[in-house]
Design a protein around this motif. Structure first.
Motif, PDB file in Angstrom:
ATOM      1  N   GLU A 197      -9.823   2.007   4.231  1.00 37.80           N
ATOM      2  CA  GLU A 197      -9.746   2.918   5.160  1.00 37.80           C
ATOM      3  C   GLU A 197     -10.126   2.205   6.783  1.00 37.80           C
ATOM      4  OE1 GLU A 197     -11.371   7.389   3.665  1.00 37.80           O
ATOM      5  OE2 GLU A 197     -12.857   5.345   3.527  1.00 37.80           O
ATOM      6  N   LYS A 252      -5.984   7.936   3.419  1.00 36.34           N
ATOM      7  CA  LYS A 252      -6.459   6.583   2.585  1.00 36.34           C
ATOM      8  C   LYS A 252      -5.731   5.428   2.139  1.00 36.34           C
ATOM      9  CE  LYS A 252     -10.224   7.907   0.655  1.00 36.34           C
ATOM     10  NZ  LYS A 252     -11.473   8.386   1.474  1.00 36.34           N
ATOM     11  N   PHE A 289      -8.494   1.472  -2.444  1.00 35.39           N
ATOM     12  CA  PHE A 289      -8.087   1.857  -1.284  1.00 35.39           C
ATOM     13  C   PHE A 289      -9.190   1.128  -0.072  1.00 35.39           C
ATOM     14  CE2 PHE A 289     -11.046   4.931  -2.271  1.00 35.39           C
ATOM     15  CZ  PHE A 289     -12.196   5.176  -0.975  1.00 35.39           C
ATOM     16  N   VAL A 337      -4.224   2.960  -0.350  1.00 32.78           N
ATOM     17  CA  VAL A 337      -4.072   3.231  -1.474  1.00 32.78           C
ATOM     18  C   VAL A 337      -3.010   1.680  -2.345  1.00 32.78           C
ATOM     19  CG1 VAL A 337      -3.962   3.747  -3.655  1.00 32.78           C
ATOM     20  CG2 VAL A 337      -4.856   5.039  -1.858  1.00 32.78           C
ATOM     21  N   TYR A 338      -4.398   0.578  -3.252  1.00 26.89           N
ATOM     22  CA  TYR A 338      -3.420  -0.236  -3.414  1.00 26.89           C
ATOM     23  C   TYR A 338      -1.943   0.105  -3.974  1.00 26.89           C
ATOM     24  CZ  TYR A 338      -6.931  -3.843  -1.559  1.00 26.89           C
ATOM     25  OH  TYR A 338      -7.573  -4.281   0.159  1.00 26.89           O
ATOM     26  N   TYR A 346       1.105  -1.153  -0.097  1.00 26.82           N
ATOM     27  CA  TYR A 346       0.560   0.012  -0.159  1.00 26.82           C
ATOM     28  C   TYR A 346       0.828   1.271   0.264  1.00 26.82           C
ATOM     29  CZ  TYR A 346      -3.542  -3.155   1.972  1.00 26.82           C
ATOM     30  OH  TYR A 346      -4.070  -4.406   2.311  1.00 26.82           O
TER      31      TYR A 346
END
Length: 129
Positions: A79, A87, A77, A89-90, A40
């Motif tokens: 949370e 966030k 993403f 995020v991948y 991430y």
């Protein structure tokens, strides 16, 4: 920075302010993503803007939600209220992320033992034919 899903229905932008790039080894990430670990890039939530497409969000645990493309299912993403304002995020959702490199492994107590041997695995230019 820009990002998208596999089918290009979802497109988003985020700032270049990356709080962290990490590999998460927790059991929840392994189960939710069907992988040995997840990578991430973490950004401030206020800097994330959905430009097109629709996201579907599911609560995957008491503390985590996962948002993905409603068309192709590509994860975008996560949370977590423990990390409010961020966030997660991948990395695979970010376009042109080849230069981004994780700086840390998290939840190492859950890491699969064979990950220590990854550098010794045979390398193939292409997948199975």
């Amino acid at each position: 920075m820009e990002g998208s899903c596999n089918c290009k229905e979802v497109k988003f932008t985020t700032s270049s302010i990356i709080k962290a790039i990490l590999n998460c080894n927790c059991g929840l990430c392994r189960k939710a993503n069907g992988s040995a670990f997840s990578t991430y890039a973490v950004f401030p939530s206020c800097d994330f803007a959905l430009k097109s497409g629709a996201l579907k969000t599911v609560q995957i645990s008491k503390n985590a939600s996962k948002s993905f493309c409603s068309q192709c299912g590509s994860p975008i993403f996560n949370e977590n209220p423990k990390y409010a304002g961020l966030k997660i995020v991948y990395l695979g959702a970010l376009d042109n992320a080849e230069h981004l490199k994780p700086a840390v492994h998290t939840y190492c107590e859950s890491q699969l033992a064979w990950l220590n041997d990854m550098a010794t695995l045979k390398k193939m230019e292409q997948g199975f034919a």
